[in-house]
Design an enzyme around this catalytic site. Structure first.
Site, mmCIF file in Angstrom:
data_model
loop_
_atom_site.group_PDB
_atom_site.id
_atom_site.type_symbol
_atom_site.label_atom_id
_atom_site.label_comp_id
_atom_site.label_asym_id
_atom_site.label_seq_id
_atom_site.Cartn_x
_atom_site.Cartn_y
_atom_site.Cartn_z
ATOM 1 N N CYS A 161 1.060 4.374 8.936
ATOM 2 C CA CYS A 161 -0.325 4.875 8.915
ATOM 3 C C CYS A 161 -0.915 5.017 10.321
ATOM 4 C CB CYS A 161 -1.210 3.966 8.071
ATOM 5 S SG CYS A 161 -0.691 3.936 6.355
ATOM 6 N N HIS A 187 -8.459 5.836 10.477
ATOM 7 C CA HIS A 187 -7.498 5.982 9.385
ATOM 8 C C HIS A 187 -8.242 5.683 8.085
ATOM 9 C CE1 HIS A 187 -4.168 5.681 6.789
ATOM 10 N NE2 HIS A 187 -4.151 4.363 6.721
ATOM 11 N N ASN A 225 -5.557 7.323 0.798
ATOM 12 C CA ASN A 225 -4.833 7.006 2.022
ATOM 13 C C ASN A 225 -3.647 7.964 2.155
ATOM 14 O OD1 ASN A 225 -3.238 5.894 4.020
ATOM 15 N ND2 ASN A 225 -3.451 3.786 3.290
HETATM 16 O O1 UT7 Z 1 -2.817 2.346 5.332
HETATM 17 C C1 UT7 Z 1 -2.108 1.210 5.676
HETATM 18 C C2 UT7 Z 1 -2.982 0.081 5.679
HETATM 19 N N1 UT7 Z 1 -3.324 -0.302 4.328
HETATM 20 C C3 UT7 Z 1 -4.506 -0.751 4.094
HETATM 21 O O2 UT7 Z 1 -5.308 -0.766 4.980
HETATM 22 C C4 UT7 Z 1 -4.794 -1.334 2.743
HETATM 23 C C5 UT7 Z 1 -5.480 -2.635 2.950
HETATM 24 N N2 UT7 Z 1 -5.852 -3.333 1.734
HETATM 25 C C6 UT7 Z 1 -6.791 -2.880 0.896
HETATM 26 O O3 UT7 Z 1 -7.300 -1.797 1.040
HETATM 27 C C7 UT7 Z 1 -7.243 -3.815 -0.202
HETATM 28 O O4 UT7 Z 1 -6.655 -5.069 -0.005
HETATM 29 C C8 UT7 Z 1 -6.900 -3.316 -1.629
HETATM 30 C C9 UT7 Z 1 -7.794 -2.144 -1.972
HETATM 31 C C10 UT7 Z 1 -5.439 -2.938 -1.686
HETATM 32 C C11 UT7 Z 1 -7.169 -4.426 -2.649
HETATM 33 O O5 UT7 Z 1 -8.488 -4.922 -2.536
HETATM 34 P P1 UT7 Z 1 -8.738 -6.509 -2.470
HETATM 35 O O6 UT7 Z 1 -10.195 -6.695 -2.495
HETATM 36 O O7 UT7 Z 1 -8.013 -7.021 -1.256
HETATM 37 O O8 UT7 Z 1 -8.111 -7.028 -3.805
HETATM 38 P P2 UT7 Z 1 -6.884 -8.045 -4.033
HETATM 39 O O9 UT7 Z 1 -5.594 -7.445 -3.585
HETATM 40 O O10 UT7 Z 1 -7.228 -9.365 -3.454
HETATM 41 O O11 UT7 Z 1 -6.856 -8.127 -5.623
HETATM 42 C C12 UT7 Z 1 -7.978 -8.539 -6.365
HETATM 43 C C13 UT7 Z 1 -7.671 -8.431 -7.847
HETATM 44 C C14 UT7 Z 1 -6.329 -9.025 -8.285
HETATM 45 O O12 UT7 Z 1 -6.561 -9.714 -9.497
HETATM 46 P P3 UT7 Z 1 -6.722 -11.318 -9.539
HETATM 47 O O13 UT7 Z 1 -5.442 -11.845 -8.965
HETATM 48 O O14 UT7 Z 1 -7.920 -11.607 -8.673
HETATM 49 O O15 UT7 Z 1 -6.926 -11.573 -10.971
HETATM 50 C C15 UT7 Z 1 -5.474 -7.821 -8.566
HETATM 51 O O16 UT7 Z 1 -4.494 -8.066 -9.542
HETATM 52 O O17 UT7 Z 1 -7.634 -7.072 -8.276
HETATM 53 C C16 UT7 Z 1 -6.484 -6.835 -9.084
HETATM 54 N N3 UT7 Z 1 -6.080 -5.438 -8.931
HETATM 55 C C17 UT7 Z 1 -6.588 -4.451 -9.686
HETATM 56 N N4 UT7 Z 1 -7.469 -4.448 -10.699
HETATM 57 C C18 UT7 Z 1 -7.801 -3.258 -11.242
HETATM 58 C C19 UT7 Z 1 -5.216 -4.905 -8.031
HETATM 59 N N5 UT7 Z 1 -5.144 -3.578 -8.205
HETATM 60 C C20 UT7 Z 1 -5.995 -3.268 -9.216
HETATM 61 C C21 UT7 Z 1 -6.365 -2.063 -9.833
HETATM 62 N N6 UT7 Z 1 -7.272 -2.106 -10.841
HETATM 63 N N7 UT7 Z 1 -5.877 -0.868 -9.457
#
Ligand code: UT7
Length: 323
Positions: free
Chosen positions: A114, A250, A280
């Site tokens: 990225c 980005h 993304n």
């Molecule tokens: O481009 C390269 C660089 N990449 C990035 O910059 C991405 C960086 N990361 C992010 O953008 C964020 O971390 C995400 C958008 C991927 C996730 O957001 P988050 O606030 O960090 O959520 P999390 O990964 O801590 O997950 C929170 C919860 C989890 O459930 P529990 O364990 O709290 O029950 C996941 O299982 O959200 C759940 N979850 C979803 N729920 C509904 C994960 N994906 C989904 C989904 N729909 N699509």
């Protein structure tokens, strides 16, 4: 007189098919509300069956050539940032070169995931400053839809396909931050973090593999490292954030973008935002945002731009340039 790599043209291409969040909700345990509040994404473009990274790169390159009023024969080098090359080899850059009927110069791919476009801009700038090329076509093109596990809700809702291209041309400057063109670059990587974001395939496994990401860990690094590299690049350009007209980040997550802007003391009105429409698109996200920022009338000649990105590697960096 100082040689500067100045923007001569910009263009982009997006595949026709748009997938809104409402379509993903039909097959995944997710909601439009979750995707929007956690990432800011509302829709993404997805390549057609058989549509490749080089196809999109060619389309974006043609648009950039047209905006510069150049032909492919005016270009000395192509630097194509991608992690989704059509083939293991030859490079997608040489496929784009052939697609543009360009027989002169040289073309190569650059892979920094990225952060790829920021790395490509920095390399293209170096090619120009070292007099190896006068005009460089810098492309970011990706088909992440082909390395996404469409059953993994934690990743598949985040990515999209597309391509953007910029032409950098050698012009004379006076060596001050009032010059047009690339004013500073700041690049970093740390391979210790490779498990946070990777594709579990490649030559070693003889498979293409799927993208795997520990999103919250990448998020933590992004929030810290983007502001840091942005400050470094501004210092190298002898500027402060007060000099910045547009942050062109980005486009991975609106919350990361908001945090970076806040840390730099800049309002969201100074950010070119496309994450809602594209998701993304990895190395394509910054050139897409540049091209769309110009088309919207946001980015104007003379504006100071700060491009900043992070991705797999981890690799991250920033470029300051005056449009
Ligand atoms: O481009 C390269 C660089 N990449 C990035 O910059 C991405 C960086 N990361 C992010 O953008 C964020 O971390 C995400 C958008 C991927 C996730 O957001 P988050 O606030 O960090 O959520 P999390 O990964 O801590 O997950 C929170 C919860 C989890 O459930 P529990 O364990 O709290 O029950 C996941 O299982 O959200 C759940 N979850 C979803 N729920 C509904 C994960 N994906 C989904 C989904 N729909 N699509």
């Amino acid at each position: 007189m100082t040689c500067r790599a100045v923007v001569a043209g910009v263009g982009h291409y997006l595949p026709e098919r748009v997938i809104p969040n409402s379509e993903l909700v039909k097959t995944l345990d997710t909601t439009d509300e979750w995707i929007q509040t956690r990432s800011g994404i509302e829709r993404r473009h997805i390549a057609a069956e058989g549509e490749t990274t080089s196809d999109m790169g060619i389309a974006a390159a043609k648009a950039a050539l047209e905006s510069a009023q150049f032909s492919a024969q005016d270009i000395d080098a192509i630097v194509l940032a991608t992690s989704t090359a059509d083939l293991t080899f030859p490079s997608s850059a040489t496929i784009v070169q052939a697609g543009l009927n360009m027989r002169q110069g040289f073309a190569f791919d650059l892979q920094a995931v990225c952060a790829g476009f920021v790395f490509a801009l920095s390399n293209a700038n170096a090619l120009i400053l070292s007099e190896q090329a006068k005009r460089v076509l810098v492309i970011g093109a990706e088909t992440f839809s082909k390395i996404i596990d469409w059953t993994d809700r934690s990743t598949c809702v985040l990515f999209g396909d597309g391509a953007g291209a910029l032409i950098l041309e050698a012009r004379e400057g006076i060596g001050s931050s009032a010059d047009h063109g690339v004013l500073s670059t700041d690049l970093h990587s740390d391979g210790q973090y490779r498990d946070l974001l990777y594709v579990d395939g490649g030559v070693a496994t003889q498979t293409t593999g799927y993208l795997r990401m520990q999103g919250n860990q990448v998020f933590r690094h992004a929030v810290e490292k983007l502001a840091q590299t942005a400050e470094n690049a501004l210092t190298k350009a002898r500027m402060t954030s007060a000099d910045v007209d547009w942050i062109v980040p980005h486009q991975a997550n609106i919350r990361i973008i908001q945090s970076t802007a806040r840390k730099l003391g800049l309002p969201m009105e100074k950010v070119v935002l496309t994450v809602q429409d594209h998701g993304n698109t990895s190395a394509a996200s910054i050139p897409l945002a540049l091209s769309i920022g110009v088309a919207r009338g946001q980015i104007k000649v003379g504006d100071v731009l700060l491009a900043t990105a992070i991705g797999g590697g981890l690799a991250w960096g920033s470029v300051v340039l005056r449009w």
